[in-house]
Design an enzyme around this catalytic site. Structure first.
Site, PDB file in Angstrom:
ATOM      1  N   LYS A 286       0.824  -1.197   0.000  1.00 40.08           N
ATOM      2  CA  LYS A 286       0.000   0.000   0.000  1.00 40.08           C
ATOM      3  C   LYS A 286       0.866   1.259   0.000  1.00 40.08           C
ATOM      4  O   LYS A 286       1.928   1.317   0.644  1.00 40.08           O
ATOM      5  CB  LYS A 286      -0.909   0.018   1.228  1.00 40.08           C
ATOM      6  CG  LYS A 286      -1.952  -1.091   1.233  1.00 40.08           C
ATOM      7  CD  LYS A 286      -2.938  -0.944   0.072  1.00 40.08           C
ATOM      8  CE  LYS A 286      -4.063  -1.958   0.137  1.00 40.08           C
ATOM      9  NZ  LYS A 286      -5.060  -1.649   1.160  1.00 40.08           N
ATOM     10  N   GLN A 346      -1.084 -12.974  10.437  1.00 40.87           N
ATOM     11  CA  GLN A 346      -1.483 -12.794   9.042  1.00 40.87           C
ATOM     12  C   GLN A 346      -0.194 -12.683   8.233  1.00 40.87           C
ATOM     13  O   GLN A 346       0.892 -12.623   8.800  1.00 40.87           O
ATOM     14  CB  GLN A 346      -2.325 -11.529   8.894  1.00 40.87           C
ATOM     15  CG  GLN A 346      -1.599 -10.287   9.399  1.00 40.87           C
ATOM     16  CD  GLN A 346      -2.546  -9.204   9.870  1.00 40.87           C
ATOM     17  OE1 GLN A 346      -3.615  -9.480  10.400  1.00 40.87           O
ATOM     18  NE2 GLN A 346      -2.149  -7.947   9.680  1.00 40.87           N
ATOM     19  N   ASP A 381      -2.914  -6.341   0.593  1.00 40.88           N
ATOM     20  CA  ASP A 381      -1.523  -6.681   0.914  1.00 40.88           C
ATOM     21  C   ASP A 381      -1.422  -7.690   2.045  1.00 40.88           C
ATOM     22  O   ASP A 381      -0.312  -8.010   2.489  1.00 40.88           O
ATOM     23  CB  ASP A 381      -0.748  -5.412   1.290  1.00 40.88           C
ATOM     24  CG  ASP A 381      -1.411  -4.608   2.414  1.00 40.88           C
ATOM     25  OD1 ASP A 381      -2.619  -4.796   2.648  1.00 40.88           O
ATOM     26  OD2 ASP A 381      -0.718  -3.786   3.042  1.00 40.88           O
ATOM     27  N   ASP A 416      -3.280  -8.382  17.314  1.00 41.21           N
ATOM     28  CA  ASP A 416      -4.058  -7.717  16.284  1.00 41.21           C
ATOM     29  C   ASP A 416      -5.267  -8.577  15.890  1.00 41.21           C
ATOM     30  O   ASP A 416      -5.121  -9.750  15.552  1.00 41.21           O
ATOM     31  CB  ASP A 416      -3.157  -7.476  15.068  1.00 41.21           C
ATOM     32  CG  ASP A 416      -3.800  -6.569  14.038  1.00 41.21           C
ATOM     33  OD1 ASP A 416      -3.986  -5.382  14.341  1.00 41.21           O
ATOM     34  OD2 ASP A 416      -4.090  -7.057  12.930  1.00 41.21           O
ATOM     35  N   ASN A 417      -6.446  -7.981  15.953  1.00 45.27           N
ATOM     36  CA  ASN A 417      -7.678  -8.634  15.487  1.00 45.27           C
ATOM     37  C   ASN A 417      -7.840 -10.081  15.970  1.00 45.27           C
ATOM     38  O   ASN A 417      -8.069 -10.992  15.161  1.00 45.27           O
ATOM     39  CB  ASN A 417      -7.729  -8.615  13.958  1.00 45.27           C
ATOM     40  CG  ASN A 417      -8.082  -7.243  13.412  1.00 45.27           C
ATOM     41  OD1 ASN A 417      -8.865  -6.508  14.007  1.00 45.27           O
ATOM     42  ND2 ASN A 417      -7.501  -6.894  12.283  1.00 45.27           N
ATOM     43  N   GLU A 445      -6.771  -6.631  20.722  1.00 44.71           N
ATOM     44  CA  GLU A 445      -7.275  -5.515  19.935  1.00 44.71           C
ATOM     45  C   GLU A 445      -8.595  -5.977  19.302  1.00 44.71           C
ATOM     46  O   GLU A 445      -8.674  -6.262  18.116  1.00 44.71           O
ATOM     47  CB  GLU A 445      -6.256  -5.105  18.859  1.00 44.71           C
ATOM     48  CG  GLU A 445      -6.620  -3.831  18.127  1.00 44.71           C
ATOM     49  CD  GLU A 445      -6.866  -4.038  16.636  1.00 44.71           C
ATOM     50  OE1 GLU A 445      -7.155  -3.049  15.951  1.00 44.71           O
ATOM     51  OE2 GLU A 445      -6.774  -5.183  16.156  1.00 44.71           O
ATOM     52  N   LYS A 555       0.557   4.339   9.201  1.00 46.10           N
ATOM     53  CA  LYS A 555       0.577   2.930   8.800  1.00 46.10           C
ATOM     54  C   LYS A 555       1.239   2.750   7.438  1.00 46.10           C
ATOM     55  O   LYS A 555       1.793   1.681   7.137  1.00 46.10           O
ATOM     56  CB  LYS A 555      -0.847   2.382   8.729  1.00 46.10           C
ATOM     57  CG  LYS A 555      -1.480   2.058  10.065  1.00 46.10           C
ATOM     58  CD  LYS A 555      -2.915   1.613   9.905  1.00 46.10           C
ATOM     59  CE  LYS A 555      -3.023   0.352   9.070  1.00 46.10           C
ATOM     60  NZ  LYS A 555      -4.417  -0.153   9.002  1.00 46.10           N
ATOM     61  N   TYR A 556       1.178   3.787   6.592  1.00 44.31           N
ATOM     62  CA  TYR A 556       1.619   3.634   5.204  1.00 44.31           C
ATOM     63  C   TYR A 556       2.803   4.529   4.836  1.00 44.31           C
ATOM     64  O   TYR A 556       3.271   4.486   3.700  1.00 44.31           O
ATOM     65  CB  TYR A 556       0.445   3.941   4.260  1.00 44.31           C
ATOM     66  CG  TYR A 556      -0.792   3.173   4.614  1.00 44.31           C
ATOM     67  CD1 TYR A 556      -0.865   1.799   4.387  1.00 44.31           C
ATOM     68  CD2 TYR A 556      -1.883   3.803   5.195  1.00 44.31           C
ATOM     69  CE1 TYR A 556      -1.996   1.078   4.727  1.00 44.31           C
ATOM     70  CE2 TYR A 556      -3.026   3.088   5.540  1.00 44.31           C
ATOM     71  CZ  TYR A 556      -3.074   1.732   5.304  1.00 44.31           C
ATOM     72  OH  TYR A 556      -4.197   1.005   5.644  1.00 44.31           O
TER      73      TYR A 556
END
EC number: 2.4.99.16
Length: 694
Positions: A286, A346, A381, A416-417, A445, A555-556
């Site tokens: 990204k 992930q 991504d 995360d998640n 999270e 983040k990007y």
């Protein structure tokens, strides 16, 4: 009070109601009935369904509660028998809540980490039953002789117990003689009935009948950081990043990021949370603001984990080496900070897992691998892991990864998640790690529905993100904070993060500097754990159009911040955050979760709450009470009258006491009803220390 422990070492708890330990024979089994002679119901702490242990952190003031009642009007009493992890036993007297629901309670602050055992014991309180009846009948001239003799028999029975102290038995013998003295009148008899000495004797050691012993339960007590802490999030790659003459950026490293540690520590934070530090994939990387096209110098999202340089067990080469990371951990520890590492299960399309274990992902009918989506957000991504194709293989790999980072010195993981992975997986992983390395903390999270959020907490997560981020009005805050402080506190500890790289609420976007101060003050005082994301102190509140994310999201891309310039111009909120954390450290009542009490104001934008810690539960033996009054409207000045239930901290209604504003130093004399004016643009909150009665 007399010690209740089996050794002379300090008690592994602090209690408001410890009494001498003794053994009382319970009634014989009732056979095939579930109910004991005196019913004991709804024991707490507990977890719905009773499949998991309730939990607490070391030093947390835990309300132990049970429903107990009996037929008729005779009095009962309730004890808590408590066993520390090393087997030491103590006995504690519960008091009725007087709420009309037969609830009994005692506050205990367990100190020793590990699994505690406890059970409730109910009994007929024969002295209290006689005292109540005698006070009414003797005063009314009804059955006077009968009541006096019944009392004499009861007190004689107690005096005959040679295990009671001699001083107590002498008091009992004198009372018996007075009740049986023919020359004594009703006034003399009532003096015995109302004797404070007798009341104290039987409070510590009641005359019991119909003793009923409840089932045994467990409570997991974890280290203090599992429930208490101020968190700060930053991206190491932005700390020390440099823009080069050709327009590209040289990434910050673990070495350059060390330079930011003293400032984070100076603000009083306890935990530094790092987003993923692993190699980042190149496929579908990204670009700025989540665009689908990345330039050659765009770093990509850290959550797109994995590339030719490695996966979850590697560090991004731009950040340095594994040795550099260990050096960063050491520097953080020296500054008084624990480091929390992101655990994001992930993979980018370039992760080694994709080539080596394609079965760990979901293959679509066209042969492609499904990427992550959280409509309307798309993460081309990132490939989510499919936990069902090879559960044993995935478990082994994740356990290896977590062990690897524990070996480097990490003791906290922000996950995360987690709600997008099977709950049974987390139950297994957290239990396995807890057995191997006690004290490791997992933060969920989990911005999700109540059932999965609470399920994750029940299954072992020590902390959880929560809905606090979106609760802004007086009504919303009172409902939410009451729920997390009381309804779910036996198993779920919220971390009241004020903002994240993904979340910039409308309240912060449009509320300006006052909104930032309001949210930080509430989070720091209402919760035992809270956190902010870097840039909060600079009031970064410009959103990407149509989203709740910061524009030019970190983040990007790299973020360049001039911390020193903002402080020099007096625009940084760093001093305010530092003061909040200083207040938290100085006042143990604020490092508790379950002691939150709401009060009332006449204005629908003025939130009023208190946190009180009794002297018996405080490490220094001093009671601590904090009152918070906050104007949650960041656009106005508000004035109102606040109405306080001062009995929460032991002040009788109508009595005056002194409060000191810990933010401004102002001191006032207050009582039950007090005028308050708070200007959001000057100082939107009072954090008041209740100092003394006048």
């Amino acid at each position: 009070m007399a010690s209740t422990t089996r050794t002379t070492s300090p008690a592994p708890f602090r209690s408001t109601a410890e009494i001498p330990r003794r053994t009382v024979e319970p009634l014989p089994s009732a056979g095939d009935t579930v109910t004991g002679r005196i019913p004991l119901q709804r024991p707490a702490p507990s977890v719905p369904g009773d499949r998991f242990r309730p939990s607490a952190f070391s030093g947390e003031a835990v309300p132990f509660r049970v429903t107990a009642f009996r037929e008729g009007h005779d009095s009962i009493g309730v004890h808590l028998r408590l066993f520390s992890p090393d087997g030491r036993e103590s006995l504690h007297r519960l008091t009725p809540l007087n709420d009309g629901f037969d609830r009994w309670s005692v506050l205990i602050a367990p100190l020793a980490e590990g699994v505690w055992r406890f059970r409730y014991e109910a009994f007929g309180d024969d002295f209290a039953t006689w005292q109540h009846a005698a006070a009414i009948k003797i005063a009314a001239g009804v059955d006077v002789a009968l009541m006096r003799e019944a009392g004499a028999v009861l007190l004689s029975r107690a005096a005959a117990d040679k295990t009671r102290p001699a001083a107590e038995r002498r008091i009992l013998d004198k009372a018996v003689a007075r009740l049986r003295d023919a020359a004594a009148d009703a006034v003399d008899a009532l003096a015995v009935v109302r004797s404070a000495d007798l009341a104290n004797i039987f409070a510590d050691r009641p005359v019991q009948s119909l003793v009923t012993v409840g089932d045994e339960h467990e409570l997991l007590v974890e280290r203090e950081r599992a429930g208490v802490g101020a968190w700060y999030e930053f991206f190491p790659r932005s700390e020390g990043a440099e823009r080069l003459p050709d327009g590209t950026v040289r990434s910050g490293t673990f070495v350059t990021a060390r330079d930011r540690l003293p400032a984070v520590a100076a603000m009083g934070f306890d935990v530094l949370y790092l987003p993923p530090i692993h190699p980042i994939g190149r496929t579908h990387r990204k670009g700025p603001n989540n665009t689908l096209t990345a330039g050659p110098g765009d770093p990509g999202s850290p959550w797109a984990i994995g590339g030719p340089e490695g996966g979850h067990d590697a560090v991004h080469p731009d950040l340095g080496t594994l040795e550099d990371f260990r050096g960063f951990l050491a520097a953080a520890s020296e500054a008084g900070l624990e480091v929390a590492l992101d655990l994001a299960l992930q993979a980018s399309p370039d992760h080694p897992w994709v080539a080596e274990h394609p079965e760990w992902f979901t293959t679509l009918p066209d042969g492609s691998i499904a990427y992550a989506e959280n409509p309307p957000k798309k993460y081309q991504d990132i490939y989510p892991v499919n936990f069902d194709n090879d559960p044993a293989g995935i478990r082994a790999e994740v356990l290896r990864v977590v062990r690897h980072w524990i070996a480097q010195g990490v003791r906290i993981f922000r996950v995360d998640n987690p709600h997008t992975k099977p709950l049974q997986f987390w139950e297994w992983l957290i239990a396995t790690i807890a057995d191997e390395t006690p004290g490791v903390v997992f933060l969920a999270e989990a911005f999700t529905r109540p059932a999965p959020m609470q399920g994750l907490a029940m299954a072992g997560f020590q902390q959880s993100y929560s809905y606090f981020t979106w609760r802004n009005t007086k009504e919303e805050l009172e409902e939410f904070l009451t729920s997390v402080a009381h309804d779910t506190a036996d198993f779920m500890r919220p971390n009241l993060f004020v903002n994240t790289p993904d979340i910039l609420t409308e309240y912060l976007q449009y509320g300006g500097r006052p909104a930032y101060k309001i949210r930080a003050a509430i989070a720091a005082t209402a919760g035992a754990s809270y956190g902010v994301y870097a840039g909060f102190e600079l009031v970064e509140n410009v959103a990407r159009p149509g989203s709740e994310e910061n524009i030019d999201n970190e983040k990007y891309e790299y973020k360049f911040r001039d911390w020193a310039d903002a402080e020099a111009r007096g625009e940084s909120l760093a001093p305010f955050l530092a003061r909040l954390n200083e207040i938290r450290r100085a006042h143990p009542a604020l490092r508790q979760l379950r002691n939150l009490s709401f009060h009332w104001s006449d204005d629908d934008a003025m939130v009023v709450f208190s946190k009180h810690l009794p002297a018996a539960l405080a490490a220094d033996g001093a009671a601590d009470t904090i009152l918070v009054v906050v104007n949650v409207d960041p656009h106005s000045a508000r004035e109102t009258t606040v109405h306080l239930d001062t009995s929460v901290w032991g002040v009788a209604p109508g009595d005056e006491y002194e409060v000191e504003d810990l933010l401004t130093g102002s001191v006032w004399t207050w009582n039950d009803h007090n005028y308050v004016r708070l200007d959001a643009f000057v100082e939107p909150v009072h954090i008041l220390h209740v100092k003394e009665r006048r």
